[in-house]
Each structure stands twice: as C-alpha cells, then as structure tokens.
Design an enzyme around this catalytic site. Structure first.
Site, PDB file in Angstrom:
ATOM      1  N   ARG A  32       1.201   0.407   1.618  1.00  0.00           N
ATOM      2  CA  ARG A  32       1.815  -0.727   2.192  1.00  0.00           C
ATOM      3  C   ARG A  32       1.153  -1.551   2.900  1.00  0.00           C
ATOM      4  O   ARG A  32       1.081  -2.978   2.678  1.00  0.00           O
ATOM      5  CB  ARG A  32       2.966  -0.045   3.165  1.00  0.00           C
ATOM      6  CG  ARG A  32       4.080   0.491   2.599  1.00  0.00           C
ATOM      7  CD  ARG A  32       4.823   1.493   3.560  1.00  0.00           C
ATOM      8  NE  ARG A  32       6.116   2.077   3.015  1.00  0.00           N
ATOM      9  CZ  ARG A  32       6.039   2.890   2.056  1.00  0.00           C
ATOM     10  NH1 ARG A  32       5.165   3.518   1.503  1.00  0.00           N
ATOM     11  NH2 ARG A  32       7.305   3.516   1.575  1.00  0.00           N
ATOM     12  N   ASP A 324       7.365  15.435   0.428  1.00  0.00           N
ATOM     13  CA  ASP A 324       6.111  15.849  -0.364  1.00  0.00           C
ATOM     14  C   ASP A 324       5.465  17.203  -0.112  1.00  0.00           C
ATOM     15  O   ASP A 324       4.395  17.400  -0.653  1.00  0.00           O
ATOM     16  CB  ASP A 324       4.900  14.796   0.013  1.00  0.00           C
ATOM     17  CG  ASP A 324       5.376  13.325  -0.827  1.00  0.00           C
ATOM     18  OD1 ASP A 324       6.439  13.411  -1.705  1.00  0.00           O
ATOM     19  OD2 ASP A 324       4.952  12.408  -0.072  1.00  0.00           O
ATOM     20  N   LYS A 351       9.115  14.155  -9.233  1.00  0.00           N
ATOM     21  CA  LYS A 351       7.782  13.624  -8.924  1.00  0.00           C
ATOM     22  C   LYS A 351       6.734  13.519  -9.721  1.00  0.00           C
ATOM     23  O   LYS A 351       7.072  13.173 -11.085  1.00  0.00           O
ATOM     24  CB  LYS A 351       7.366  14.644  -7.653  1.00  0.00           C
ATOM     25  CG  LYS A 351       8.605  14.518  -6.430  1.00  0.00           C
ATOM     26  CD  LYS A 351       8.407  13.399  -5.923  1.00  0.00           C
ATOM     27  CE  LYS A 351       9.279  12.865  -4.675  1.00  0.00           C
ATOM     28  NZ  LYS A 351       9.425  11.645  -4.225  1.00  0.00           N
TER      29      LYS A 351
END
Ligand code: S3P
Length: 439
Positions: A32, A324, A351
């Site tokens: 990001r 995750d 995933k």
C-alpha cells in the site's frame, strides 16, 4: 532447491528494528505504501519497507508506469505524480505471483484512466479476478478478464476529462484486496462512493488513505468516501514488523521446549491479530503490549514462550483476522492436546494454492493427522510429528510452516522448492539461526 530442517531444542532471541535482526516490514503495508505514494503529489519516505519478491514486483510495475523510486536499506523513497501521473507502458504489466499487486494496480490504473494489460505468473492467472472486475465495471471502468474471470486483465483508456461514477458498491467477499481496489478507483469518482463489506477485513488502506488526507468516514462495515478533488499528501511512515511473518517465529517458540522470543515493533492492528487471540485461547504463554502508533497503525512487543496448547475450534469472523496464518496455525494445532477444527475458511482455496488441499496433503506427508473438509480442516492434536519430505506447492506460507514443523519433528523435514519463501520473508532462515537454531 531442497532444504532439510532438523529438530531443535528451543529458540531464544530478541528481534527489533534497532538490531540487525528485525521482523521485516509488513507486506500489506509495504504494498500500500508504495502504491499510494505513487498516487500522491510529492516525495514519500517509508522506512522498514519489506524488500521481497512480491514487493519488488510492485516496484517494478511502478517503474514501468514511469514512477521514480529508490530503495536503500529498506528505506523506500517514491516521487509521486498524482492520480493522473502514470505513463502508459509499452508492454503488459507483470504482477508476478502477487495478487495484492494486480488487485491494487487495477484500482489505481482505473483511477488514472490509462489503458493497460495486467498479467502475472501461471499461479496468479488461476486466482479469481471477477471479484474486482464486477465492482470496477459498476464504477464505469472499462475492464475485462479472461472468460474464466482471471488474469490477464485488460483496462481500456478513458477520456482524460472524464472521471468515474460514484454510488454504492456491495462487496461479496470480506477481502481487503478487493476493498482497496475499489477505494483506489473511487479516488477518481465524480460523486460520493459508499462501500459495504460483508465482514471486517484488514483496514490498512482506510488508515493509510486517511493519513494521506482522504476524508473517509467509516461506520461498521460501511465506508463512505465523499467527493473530493485534493491530491493525496505524501506519506511518511515507519512500517511495523509483519505480524504474519512474526507468526512463524511465535509458533516455533511455542512448540519447541525451553524457548523465549521477544519481538519488538510488530504490527498489532486488531484486524490482523487473530492468530495471537487463538493461540492465547489455546493456552499459549504470550505477552502482547502495545507500545506505539505509526500513521494510524498500532505496534508493540510480543513475548512468546514454549507452552502446552489445547485444541480449539476456529470459525466465523476470526477466520478473516488470521486468513494468512492457517498453515502455521495447523502446525501449532498438531502439537496441541485434543482436536482442532477450522470452519468457514473456504476462501483459503483461492490463495497462492488451494491452501486447504495443499496444507492437508503436505502435513500428511510429514506424518500429521489432518483431514480436509469443504471449508477447513480437522487436526488430531498431541502428535509427535515424525517428519519426512514435503513440497512448498509454490506457497511461501506453506513452506515456512513446514520448516517450523521440522523444528518440532522427530526426524526433521525436507522441503522442496524452498526458495519460494523469498516472496515474503527472505530473512526467515537467518532469523531462525539467530535464535540458536542449527539449520
Ligand atoms: C491482503 C489481503 C488478504 C491476504 C493477502 C494480503 C492485503 O487477501 O490474504 O495476503 O494486503 O490486502 P484478501 O484480501 O484476498 O483476503
């Protein structure tokens, strides 16, 4: 490349960004920070940036769009050129194995209005992209995927004088990548944008965009972005250590006798700390203290000691908060007393691999009793892990989880194609060695 991980006696070490051995910067925040800085006007400075396979894909793609950046000893400097600052690249943008790159890029490019094709590795080409194509089309973006709803994604250039539509977008998954894609496209909307999520996903984008001056209003699962036309402010941020990377070391410490690990300046955003909560509920000796805040993100110290664990059931909202972490969680569950059940986690099938199938097959290969279910798995706990050979299946998190299982195994574990860990955590084995583990 194969790697043999021998059983170990215990991990003792302290890691902090001020020592040579630090938990690398958060992967989600690194992606990001790079992407959003390119959209800002002016110079952004990000320290403790994660230098790894997936983030270098993002940086290379930014270069192809003529964004200038430098990365020196984990300090990233980006010269942002604003929402319309990208130059149309000559070739398709290669997003490698990185779903975060392709999904964030799609939103940012939609905002910029240039025409580009986004593509990636054979593995990335299998991952669902219809989940971003549909909301982007609702915003007026001309984008198409292959007929299986996957990459390559083709974005058609827009009249530079025209913006995108605002309105209400209802997302069908609790996915931070999808939400971020829509938020980025929304930066070019000509009227208010409202996003409804079906459940809470990690909120790093909201926090970072706010820190860069975007007037987001958040109420539960609804995000409102009023129309605004001011450029994003450059970002100055010291990235916290990656809580997902820390998870491998934390579980390694918990399941090997005589361990004590201290991790400093780790990200403690509550949308990411599901693994810590579950391990604590299983009886793990974990001490978690918030010590600081950076650009809206909490950071702190985690102390993990070897512990006896009890099996547990994981389901519902908790799943997204540790999405995750299931490969490494499964290794902890194998060492716990009693059965562990994971439900409501069908999203794991989309995933880096079908993570439910790959995880079950590879843990079975090293002698762990784990059974695949439609939306999760069941593990018989309290096992001595015999060890053996297993494959990474092109999944960095599975590879590191198998390595941690090797530390607690009777005869060691050999992992094939181990170099995949460089995608997210290139210093993983160095850090393990620093704990006194002989590898
Ligand atoms: C990420 C969000 C999660 C996570 C991925 C990184 C992000 O994916 O699994 O590793 O940076 O936004 P989804 O948003 O698809 O759940």
């Amino acid at each position: 490349m194969n790697r043999f991980i021998s059983p170990t006696m215990g991990l003792i070490a302290q890691f902090s960004p001020s020592t040579a051995f630090n938990i690398p910067g958060d992967k989600s925040l690194s992606h990001r920070a790079a992407m959003f800085s390119a959209l800002a006007e002016g110079e952004s400075r990000i320290t403790n940036f994660l230098d790894s396979g997936v983030t270098s894909v993002m940086l290379t793609a930014l270069s192809a769009l003529d964004i200038k950046w430098t990365l020196d000893e984990n300090t990233l400097i980006v010269q942002g050129k604003g929402l319309k600052g990208f130059t149309t690249p000559t070739d398709p943008l290669d997003c490698g194995h990185s779903a975060t790159t392709i999904r964030l890029m799609a939103g940012a490019l939609a905002a910029s209005g240039i025409g580009v094709t986004l593509d990636g590795s054979p593995g990335l080409r299998k991952r669902p992209m219809d989940r971003i194509v549909e909301p982007l089309q609702k915003l007026g973006v001309k984008i198409s995927a292959s007929n299986t709803g996957t990459a390559p994604l083709v974005l058609t250039a827009r009249d530079p004088k025209k913006g995108l539509l605002g309105g209400t977008i209802r997302l069908s998954q609790a996915s931070a990548q999808v939400k971020t894609c829509v938020l980025l496209a929304g930066l070019a909307a000509q009227s208010e944008l409202i996003i409804h999520e079906p459940g809470f996903s990690r909120d790093h984008s909201e926090r970072m965009l706010k820190a860069m001056g975007v007037p987001l209003q958040i109420n539960g699962l609804t995000i409102r972005m009023p129309y605004f036309s001011t450029p994003l402010n450059p970002l100055s941020m010291d990235l916290p250590g990656d809580i997902s990377a820390a998870g491998f070391l934390i579980v390694a410490a918990i399941i090997t006798q005589g361990s004590k690990l201290v991790l400093e300046e780790v990200g403690l955003n509550s949308t990411r700390t599901g693994l810590l909560d579950v391990l604590t509920s299983m009886g793990a000796d974990l001490d978690v203290q918030i010590t600081a805040q950076t650009a809206g993100e909490l950071t702190g110290r985690i102390i993990a000691r070897s512990s006896k664990l009890q099996g547990v059931t994981v389901s519902g909202d908790l799943v997204v908060r540790m999405i995750d972490e299931f490969p490494i969680f499964a290794v902890a569950a194998a060492c716990a007393e009693g059965e562990t059940v994971v439900k409501d986690a069908a999203e794991l099938r989309y995933k880096e691999t079908d993570r439910i199938k790959a995880l079950c097959q590879q843990l079975q290969n090293i002698g762990i009793m784990i059974k695949e279910t439609r939306d999760g798995f069941i593990i018989r706990g309290n096992q001595r892990i015999p060890g053996g050979s297993a494959q990474s299946c092109g999944d960095h998190r599975l590879a590191m989880s198998l390595a941690v299982a090797g530390l607690a195994s009777q005869h060691g574990v050999t992992i094939e194609d181990i170099e995949i860990i460089n995608q997210s955590f290139p210093s993983f084995f160095n850090l393990l060695q620093h704990t006194g583990t002989s590898l």
